[in-house]
Design an enzyme around this catalytic site. Sequence first.
Site, PDB file in Angstrom:
ATOM      1  N   SER A   1       0.824  -1.214   0.000  1.00 48.86           N
ATOM      2  CA  SER A   1       0.000   0.000   0.000  1.00 48.86           C
ATOM      3  C   SER A   1       0.857   1.263   0.000  1.00 48.86           C
ATOM      4  O   SER A   1       1.895   1.336   0.656  1.00 48.86           O
ATOM      5  CB  SER A   1      -0.895   0.001   1.237  1.00 48.86           C
ATOM      6  OG  SER A   1      -1.491   1.267   1.385  1.00 48.86           O
ATOM      7  N   PHE A   2       0.392   2.276  -0.733  1.00 50.80           N
ATOM      8  CA  PHE A   2       1.066   3.576  -0.745  1.00 50.80           C
ATOM      9  C   PHE A   2       0.537   4.493   0.348  1.00 50.80           C
ATOM     10  O   PHE A   2       1.059   5.589   0.543  1.00 50.80           O
ATOM     11  CB  PHE A   2       0.876   4.266  -2.105  1.00 50.80           C
ATOM     12  CG  PHE A   2       1.594   3.584  -3.227  1.00 50.80           C
ATOM     13  CD1 PHE A   2       2.955   3.341  -3.142  1.00 50.80           C
ATOM     14  CD2 PHE A   2       0.923   3.184  -4.362  1.00 50.80           C
ATOM     15  CE1 PHE A   2       3.633   2.713  -4.174  1.00 50.80           C
ATOM     16  CE2 PHE A   2       1.592   2.552  -5.404  1.00 50.80           C
ATOM     17  CZ  PHE A   2       2.950   2.318  -5.305  1.00 50.80           C
ATOM     18  N   SER A   3      -0.515   4.085   1.032  1.00 47.75           N
ATOM     19  CA  SER A   3      -1.161   4.974   2.005  1.00 47.75           C
ATOM     20  C   SER A   3      -0.235   5.417   3.145  1.00 47.75           C
ATOM     21  O   SER A   3      -0.234   6.599   3.492  1.00 47.75           O
ATOM     22  CB  SER A   3      -2.433   4.329   2.562  1.00 47.75           C
ATOM     23  OG  SER A   3      -3.371   4.208   1.516  1.00 47.75           O
TER      24      SER A   3
ATOM     25  N   LYS B   1     -13.630  -4.449   3.087  1.00 52.14           N
ATOM     26  CA  LYS B   1     -14.428  -3.229   2.912  1.00 52.14           C
ATOM     27  C   LYS B   1     -15.923  -3.435   3.159  1.00 52.14           C
ATOM     28  O   LYS B   1     -16.620  -2.498   3.521  1.00 52.14           O
ATOM     29  CB  LYS B   1     -14.223  -2.664   1.504  1.00 52.14           C
ATOM     30  CG  LYS B   1     -12.852  -2.042   1.291  1.00 52.14           C
ATOM     31  CD  LYS B   1     -12.769  -1.389  -0.084  1.00 52.14           C
ATOM     32  CE  LYS B   1     -11.399  -0.766  -0.295  1.00 52.14           C
ATOM     33  NZ  LYS B   1     -11.328   0.025  -1.516  1.00 52.14           N
TER      34      LYS B   1
ATOM     35  N   ASP C   1     -13.466   6.310  -1.940  1.00 49.76           N
ATOM     36  CA  ASP C   1     -12.955   5.880  -3.255  1.00 49.76           C
ATOM     37  C   ASP C   1     -13.643   6.641  -4.388  1.00 49.76           C
ATOM     38  O   ASP C   1     -12.984   7.119  -5.320  1.00 49.76           O
ATOM     39  CB  ASP C   1     -13.179   4.375  -3.454  1.00 49.76           C
ATOM     40  CG  ASP C   1     -12.258   3.539  -2.597  1.00 49.76           C
ATOM     41  OD1 ASP C   1     -11.131   4.001  -2.311  1.00 49.76           O
ATOM     42  OD2 ASP C   1     -12.653   2.425  -2.204  1.00 49.76           O
TER      43      ASP C   1
ATOM     44  N   GLY D   1     -16.473  -3.764  -7.428  1.00 50.41           N
ATOM     45  CA  GLY D   1     -16.444  -2.886  -6.258  1.00 50.41           C
ATOM     46  C   GLY D   1     -16.019  -1.463  -6.574  1.00 50.41           C
ATOM     47  O   GLY D   1     -16.637  -0.495  -6.106  1.00 50.41           O
TER      48      GLY D   1
ATOM     49  N   TYR E   1      -2.962   2.170 -11.384  1.00 47.78           N
ATOM     50  CA  TYR E   1      -1.841   3.120 -11.284  1.00 47.78           C
ATOM     51  C   TYR E   1      -0.481   2.428 -11.332  1.00 47.78           C
ATOM     52  O   TYR E   1       0.567   3.072 -11.193  1.00 47.78           O
ATOM     53  CB  TYR E   1      -1.954   3.982 -10.019  1.00 47.78           C
ATOM     54  CG  TYR E   1      -2.127   3.202  -8.739  1.00 47.78           C
ATOM     55  CD1 TYR E   1      -1.044   2.634  -8.093  1.00 47.78           C
ATOM     56  CD2 TYR E   1      -3.384   3.025  -8.199  1.00 47.78           C
ATOM     57  CE1 TYR E   1      -1.207   1.917  -6.940  1.00 47.78           C
ATOM     58  CE2 TYR E   1      -3.555   2.308  -7.030  1.00 47.78           C
ATOM     59  CZ  TYR E   1      -2.475   1.758  -6.404  1.00 47.78           C
ATOM     60  OH  TYR E   1      -2.650   1.037  -5.264  1.00 47.78           O
TER      61      TYR E   1
HETATM   62  P1  ATR Z   1     -12.751  -4.204  -8.232  1.00 49.85           P
HETATM   63  O1  ATR Z   1     -13.107  -4.360  -6.782  1.00 49.85           O
HETATM   64  O2  ATR Z   1     -11.366  -3.715  -8.488  1.00 49.85           O
HETATM   65  O3  ATR Z   1     -13.766  -3.402  -8.963  1.00 49.85           O
HETATM   66  P2  ATR Z   1     -13.933  -6.641  -9.150  1.00 49.85           P
HETATM   67  O4  ATR Z   1     -15.047  -6.423  -8.203  1.00 49.85           O
HETATM   68  O5  ATR Z   1     -13.319  -8.002  -9.257  1.00 49.85           O
HETATM   69  O6  ATR Z   1     -12.716  -5.672  -8.833  1.00 49.85           O
HETATM   70  O7  ATR Z   1     -14.427  -6.159 -10.610  1.00 49.85           O
HETATM   71  C1  ATR Z   1     -13.619  -6.244 -11.718  1.00 49.85           C
HETATM   72  C2  ATR Z   1     -14.407  -5.769 -12.931  1.00 49.85           C
HETATM   73  O8  ATR Z   1     -13.544  -5.790 -14.053  1.00 49.85           O
HETATM   74  C3  ATR Z   1     -15.594  -6.647 -13.283  1.00 49.85           C
HETATM   75  O9  ATR Z   1     -16.651  -5.830 -13.710  1.00 49.85           O
HETATM   76  C4  ATR Z   1     -15.061  -7.513 -14.420  1.00 49.85           C
HETATM   77  O10 ATR Z   1     -16.026  -7.886 -15.389  1.00 49.85           O
HETATM   78  P3  ATR Z   1     -17.008  -9.168 -15.168  1.00 49.85           P
HETATM   79  O11 ATR Z   1     -18.083  -8.718 -14.233  1.00 49.85           O
HETATM   80  O12 ATR Z   1     -17.524  -9.475 -16.531  1.00 49.85           O
HETATM   81  O13 ATR Z   1     -16.141 -10.270 -14.596  1.00 49.85           O
HETATM   82  C5  ATR Z   1     -14.109  -6.581 -15.092  1.00 49.85           C
HETATM   83  N1  ATR Z   1     -13.031  -7.283 -15.790  1.00 49.85           N
HETATM   84  C6  ATR Z   1     -12.000  -7.971 -15.236  1.00 49.85           C
HETATM   85  N2  ATR Z   1     -11.184  -8.476 -16.181  1.00 49.85           N
HETATM   86  C7  ATR Z   1     -11.736  -8.113 -17.379  1.00 49.85           C
HETATM   87  C8  ATR Z   1     -11.381  -8.312 -18.739  1.00 49.85           C
HETATM   88  N3  ATR Z   1     -10.276  -9.010 -19.067  1.00 49.85           N
HETATM   89  N4  ATR Z   1     -12.184  -7.792 -19.693  1.00 49.85           N
HETATM   90  C9  ATR Z   1     -13.290  -7.106 -19.385  1.00 49.85           C
HETATM   91  N5  ATR Z   1     -13.681  -6.850 -18.107  1.00 49.85           N
HETATM   92  C10 ATR Z   1     -12.912  -7.350 -17.120  1.00 49.85           C
END
Ligand code: ATR
Length: 279
Positions: A19-21, A70, A104, A130, A225
């Site tokens: 973490s960078f926090s 979270k 966020d 999320g 990032y």
């Molecule tokens: P975070 O908490 O960072 O938002 P997450 O809840 O796992 O992480 O959500 C990741 C999002 O990126 C999801 O909406 C996922 O799409 P799906 O719901 O179809 O799984 C999307 N995502 C992840 N990898 C992807 C990829 N290679 N192409 C398109 N969408 C992707």
Amino acid sequence: MIDGNTNLLGLIGNPVEHSFSPVMHNAAFKELKLNYVYLPFKVEKENLKNVITGANSLNIKGLNVTIPYKIDIIKYLDNLDPIAKLIGAVNTIDLNRMKGYNTDGIGALKAIEEITNIKNKKLVITGAGGASRAISFQFANSAIDELVIINRNEKKAVLLAKEIKNSGLHDNVKYGSLSELKNELSNADIFIDTTPIGMDPNINDEPIANSKILHEDLIVNDIVYNPLETSLIKEAKKVNAKTVSGLKMLIYQGAESFKIWTGEDAPIDIMEKAILNIL
Ligand code: ATR
């Protein structure tokens, strides 16, 4: 200097090592000569409840919460900020009031507001996880005109868009699958990608949108990032679009948490410099 009056803040999650926090907040305390220190705490799931009671007993002033706690943390808090309640996740706790916040989304909003006035703009957001939830609800609570949520699994975009509409925050909320991204971007003002595509070590993965469907009048923000310049940001630069790196959201969410804990405006430049120094 750490002395008898030093206030403690920290980050709970697992993992927390990268973490960078801590770097960002401790640099800000030093700059403003605030007697605070911020530490990372790696927490095991079964200890989460004890962590909150213990932190409160130790008079720790506040905590950031990261993956994977979270959502789980909410049940141990007495109060929730309304937007955190809608998002259903907390990343910041004011332990004096046992109150949870989610900074966020506001971090993403401020990052965009650094370069444009969002009033009456169209935002397209990819991803429905999320991060997208936090950002979508926050922008729904802003002056933007239109919000379009695009996701690989369209059902998740539908559910999120419906939830936002039902919250009463915004009427003009649409959804779509990736096949609609090109069309939706064509008249959009702001594009935020919340998917992990392009994140280290997958830095050469094909971005969710390339220069063929991006355009000069678009502000393009990748919340990833690491690396600072993702494949999406590279594509955006090819068409002279304005770009916002994921670092900005990280810094502004930190700045909002900083304000909640200390009551002071965070020194944004100092926080950014501190992170860039270690990147
Ligand atoms: P975070 O908490 O960072 O938002 P997450 O809840 O796992 O992480 O959500 C990741 C999002 O990126 C999801 O909406 C996922 O799409 P799906 O719901 O179809 O799984 C999307 N995502 C992840 N990898 C992807 C990829 N290679 N192409 C398109 N969408 C992707």
